[in-house]
Design a protein around this motif. Structure first.
Motif, PDB file in Angstrom:
ATOM      1  N   THR A 103       0.824  -1.207   0.000  1.00  0.00           N
ATOM      2  CA  THR A 103       0.000   0.000   0.000  1.00  0.00           C
ATOM      3  C   THR A 103       0.858   1.259   0.000  1.00  0.00           C
ATOM      4  O   THR A 103       0.505   2.262  -0.616  1.00  0.00           O
ATOM      5  N   GLY A 104       1.998   1.224   0.673  1.00  0.00           N
ATOM      6  CA  GLY A 104       2.850   2.395   0.776  1.00  0.00           C
ATOM      7  C   GLY A 104       3.733   2.649  -0.426  1.00  0.00           C
ATOM      8  O   GLY A 104       4.551   3.569  -0.409  1.00  0.00           O
ATOM      9  N   TRP A 105       3.594   1.852  -1.485  1.00  0.00           N
ATOM     10  CA  TRP A 105       4.347   2.066  -2.721  1.00  0.00           C
ATOM     11  C   TRP A 105       3.445   2.825  -3.694  1.00  0.00           C
ATOM     12  O   TRP A 105       2.502   2.260  -4.248  1.00  0.00           O
ATOM     13  N   ILE A 106       3.723   4.108  -3.873  1.00  0.00           N
ATOM     14  CA  ILE A 106       2.861   4.965  -4.693  1.00  0.00           C
ATOM     15  C   ILE A 106       3.453   5.054  -6.098  1.00  0.00           C
ATOM     16  O   ILE A 106       4.478   5.685  -6.334  1.00  0.00           O
ATOM     17  N   ARG A 107       2.759   4.428  -7.042  1.00  0.00           N
ATOM     18  CA  ARG A 107       3.261   4.357  -8.420  1.00  0.00           C
ATOM     19  C   ARG A 107       2.929   5.648  -9.172  1.00  0.00           C
ATOM     20  O   ARG A 107       1.766   6.049  -9.214  1.00  0.00           O
ATOM     21  N   PHE A 108       3.955   6.255  -9.744  1.00  0.00           N
ATOM     22  CA  PHE A 108       3.760   7.559 -10.381  1.00  0.00           C
ATOM     23  C   PHE A 108       4.226   7.595 -11.834  1.00  0.00           C
ATOM     24  O   PHE A 108       4.042   8.611 -12.517  1.00  0.00           O
ATOM     25  N   ALA A 109       4.845   6.534 -12.346  1.00  0.00           N
ATOM     26  CA  ALA A 109       5.281   6.495 -13.744  1.00  0.00           C
ATOM     27  C   ALA A 109       5.154   5.068 -14.255  1.00  0.00           C
ATOM     28  O   ALA A 109       5.392   4.106 -13.505  1.00  0.00           O
ATOM     29  N   PHE A 110       4.801   4.917 -15.543  1.00  0.00           N
ATOM     30  CA  PHE A 110       4.422   3.617 -16.110  1.00  0.00           C
ATOM     31  C   PHE A 110       5.177   3.381 -17.408  1.00  0.00           C
ATOM     32  O   PHE A 110       5.297   4.286 -18.245  1.00  0.00           O
ATOM     33  N   ASP A 111       5.692   2.157 -17.604  1.00  0.00           N
ATOM     34  CA  ASP A 111       6.439   1.861 -18.831  1.00  0.00           C
ATOM     35  C   ASP A 111       5.558   1.283 -19.934  1.00  0.00           C
ATOM     36  O   ASP A 111       6.064   0.891 -20.987  1.00  0.00           O
ATOM     37  N   THR A 112       4.241   1.199 -19.696  1.00  0.00           N
ATOM     38  CA  THR A 112       3.221   0.651 -20.604  1.00  0.00           C
ATOM     39  C   THR A 112       3.366  -0.862 -20.791  1.00  0.00           C
ATOM     40  O   THR A 112       2.606  -1.458 -21.550  1.00  0.00           O
ATOM     41  N   GLY A 113       4.311  -1.496 -20.132  1.00  0.00           N
ATOM     42  CA  GLY A 113       4.500  -2.936 -20.252  1.00  0.00           C
ATOM     43  C   GLY A 113       4.205  -3.690 -18.970  1.00  0.00           C
ATOM     44  O   GLY A 113       4.561  -4.856 -18.843  1.00  0.00           O
ATOM     45  N   GLY A 114       3.563  -3.023 -18.004  1.00  0.00           N
ATOM     46  CA  GLY A 114       3.215  -3.695 -16.768  1.00  0.00           C
ATOM     47  C   GLY A 114       4.136  -3.421 -15.609  1.00  0.00           C
ATOM     48  O   GLY A 114       4.057  -4.074 -14.572  1.00  0.00           O
ATOM     49  N   ASN A 115       5.039  -2.420 -15.764  1.00  0.00           N
ATOM     50  CA  ASN A 115       5.965  -2.061 -14.689  1.00  0.00           C
ATOM     51  C   ASN A 115       5.843  -0.569 -14.380  1.00  0.00           C
ATOM     52  O   ASN A 115       5.517   0.231 -15.255  1.00  0.00           O
ATOM     53  N   TRP A 116       6.147  -0.216 -13.122  1.00  0.00           N
ATOM     54  CA  TRP A 116       6.002   1.164 -12.676  1.00  0.00           C
ATOM     55  C   TRP A 116       7.216   1.626 -11.893  1.00  0.00           C
ATOM     56  O   TRP A 116       7.924   0.826 -11.274  1.00  0.00           O
ATOM     57  N   LEU A 117       7.425   2.949 -11.902  1.00  0.00           N
ATOM     58  CA  LEU A 117       8.247   3.599 -10.897  1.00  0.00           C
ATOM     59  C   LEU A 117       7.330   3.954  -9.738  1.00  0.00           C
ATOM     60  O   LEU A 117       6.200   4.394  -9.951  1.00  0.00           O
ATOM     61  N   ALA A 118       7.820   3.782  -8.518  1.00  0.00           N
ATOM     62  CA  ALA A 118       7.017   4.110  -7.347  1.00  0.00           C
ATOM     63  C   ALA A 118       7.877   4.812  -6.311  1.00  0.00           C
ATOM     64  O   ALA A 118       9.088   4.560  -6.222  1.00  0.00           O
ATOM     65  N   VAL A 119       7.260   5.701  -5.551  1.00  0.00           N
ATOM     66  CA  VAL A 119       7.934   6.225  -4.372  1.00  0.00           C
ATOM     67  C   VAL A 119       7.554   5.319  -3.201  1.00  0.00           C
ATOM     68  O   VAL A 119       6.385   4.968  -3.021  1.00  0.00           O
ATOM     69  N   ASP A 120       8.543   4.932  -2.450  1.00  0.00           N
ATOM     70  CA  ASP A 120       8.370   3.976  -1.365  1.00  0.00           C
ATOM     71  C   ASP A 120       8.194   4.728  -0.056  1.00  0.00           C
ATOM     72  O   ASP A 120       9.149   5.268   0.505  1.00  0.00           O
ATOM     73  N   MET A 121       6.938   4.770   0.429  1.00  0.00           N
ATOM     74  CA  MET A 121       6.650   5.433   1.690  1.00  0.00           C
ATOM     75  C   MET A 121       6.553   4.438   2.848  1.00  0.00           C
ATOM     76  O   MET A 121       6.130   4.784   3.944  1.00  0.00           O
ATOM     77  N   ASP A 122       6.948   3.199   2.575  1.00  0.00           N
ATOM     78  CA  ASP A 122       6.983   2.153   3.606  1.00  0.00           C
ATOM     79  C   ASP A 122       8.300   1.386   3.453  1.00  0.00           C
ATOM     80  O   ASP A 122       8.310   0.192   3.155  1.00  0.00           O
ATOM     81  N   PRO A 123       9.436   2.081   3.624  1.00  0.00           N
ATOM     82  CA  PRO A 123      10.740   1.479   3.298  1.00  0.00           C
ATOM     83  C   PRO A 123      11.180   0.433   4.310  1.00  0.00           C
ATOM     84  O   PRO A 123      10.640   0.334   5.419  1.00  0.00           O
ATOM     85  N   GLY A 124      12.209  -0.341   3.911  1.00  0.00           N
ATOM     86  CA  GLY A 124      12.832  -1.286   4.818  1.00  0.00           C
ATOM     87  C   GLY A 124      13.684  -0.554   5.843  1.00  0.00           C
ATOM     88  O   GLY A 124      13.841   0.675   5.790  1.00  0.00           O
ATOM     89  N   PRO A 125      14.268  -1.301   6.788  1.00  0.00           N
ATOM     90  CA  PRO A 125      15.022  -0.669   7.885  1.00  0.00           C
ATOM     91  C   PRO A 125      16.220   0.146   7.416  1.00  0.00           C
ATOM     92  O   PRO A 125      16.619   1.091   8.098  1.00  0.00           O
ATOM     93  N   ASN A 126      16.785  -0.187   6.253  1.00  0.00           N
ATOM     94  CA  ASN A 126      17.931   0.571   5.742  1.00  0.00           C
ATOM     95  C   ASN A 126      17.548   1.536   4.621  1.00  0.00           C
ATOM     96  O   ASN A 126      18.425   2.110   3.977  1.00  0.00           O
TER      97      ASN A 126
END
Length: 366
Positions: A103-126
């Motif tokens: 849910t915390g991965w907000i997709r804001f750009a699309f490659d039209t092939g089923g993949n996205w760039l997303a900003v990660d608002m729920d990151p891992g510990p590092n």
């Protein structure tokens, strides 16, 4: 980009503060400041010939959060045997949570092939909030970390353009900013001989290993991060080196497996056993996270132990095994039961043609 291509392109009007607030309310997540500021300049790419994010269309706010995720449903269908799949960690380690989608991965750009760039608002510990990752159909085995922020991502594109690291393709540019793209190599497949030694020497961070003709499991000392492991042997190798490895999926095809060592691994979630001699399942009672068990190709000495595996939700058995289990009281609340008419021959990659019946247990006599 317009300078290089020799024509001007107009960006759409900026998004309003009200639009931004409405999207954040819908998502339940506040956008990172740099992406928010970018939408304050323009509301997506609009009709740009050359997308701002290098062949990935920058989405208008109206499309944020409205993606079709059929790709993920397909990846979880029966024929792809998702209980055998493991989501791997990205590089750098522990920056992104191990998941195909959150849910915390907000997709804001699309490659039209089923993949996205997303900003990660729920990151891992590092990781850090606002880092950029890639998710989608090519990343079901784990997302890829791209940059620590949208600002860094754009800066890398600008620097590549200034260096001349791009190619003209029709009316657009393909920019070579040396950013991570597809998931990194994380797997080794070996016959246990020289090829295994070479893979170990390569120094890659191995998270999945499939090794046949295993005589000695000492090689596991060189793969401390392995979380998906398949071992095949005509004998019964000592599994002691498996202790301490963070294995979540384990597949054993050996003469006579001793499950005592695997049962010490509290991370183990999915187990598949193929064996000729009877295996004892009793050690599995100590596993707190075991939810999937495949014993259809195994001879089992104490099949009644299955009734004691309270966390079990997926079970794969033969018709004879299921008939015996059906006579027991207190089976765990299984979500999925896969029943083979006869003991299956195991090939790899595993693939089974299933007939799916919903909302009822399979008949033990069917």
């Amino acid at each position: 980009m317009a300078q290089i291509l020799g024509y001007e392109e107009a960006l759409p009007e900026p998004a309003s503060e009200e639009d931004l607030a409405a999207v954040e309310k819908k998502l339940g997540v506040v956008l990172p400041p740099d992406l928010r500021a970018l939408y304050g300049i323009a509301d997506g790419d609009g009709d740009l010939v050359n997308p701002l994010f290098d062949r990935q269309e920058w989405l208008p706010l109206s499309e944020i959060g409205d993606q079709d995720d059929e790709w993920l449903d397909i990846a979880r269908e029966w024929q792809y045997e998702p209980w055998r799949q493991t989501v791997f960690d990205t590089q750098p380690p522990n920056t992104v949570r191990r998941s195909p989608l959150r849910t915390g991965w907000i997709r804001f750009a699309f490659d039209t092939g089923g993949n996205w760039l997303a900003v990660d608002m729920d990151p891992g510990p590092n990781g850090r909030p606002g880092q950029v990752i890639k998710v989608g159909v090519d990343y079901t085995y784990g997302p890829t970390y791209v940059a620590d922020s949208v600002t860094t991502f754009l800066r890398r594109l600008v620097e590549a353009l200034e260096r001349g690291d791009y190619r003209r393709h029709d009316k657009s540019l393909w920019i070579d900013a040396d950013l991570p793209d597809l998931p990194g190599e994380h797997s080794i497949y070996s016959d246990g001989g020289p090829s295994l030694a070479r893979a170990m020497q390569a120094g890659s961070r191995v998270q999945e290993a499939r090794v046949v003709d295993v005589e000695d499991c000492a090689f596991l000392a060189a793969v401390p991060d392995v979380c998906s492991l398949a071992l095949s042997s005509t004998g019964s190798p000592d599994l002691t080196p498996l202790g301490g490895r963070p294995v979540e999926y384990l597949e054993l095809d050996v003469e006579s497996p001793d499950l005592t060592v695997p049962a010490r691994n509290r991370e183990l979630r999915s187990l598949s056993v193929t064996c000729a001699r009877p295996v004892e399942l009793a050690p599995l009672r100590t596993l707190p996270n075991l939810w999937a068990l495949d014993i259809a190709a195994a001879s089992v000495a104490d099949i009644a132990t299955v009734a004691e595996l309270e966390g079990l939700r997926y079970l794969e058995v033969t018709q004879d095994q299921w008939r015996e289990l059906s006579e027991l009281d207190g089976l765990p609340p299984l979500a999925v039961v896969g029943v083979h008419p006869h003991r299956p021959e195991r090939d790899w990659p595993s693939s089974t043609d299933w007939v799916t019946i919903f909302d009822e247990l399979p008949s033990p006599t069917a």
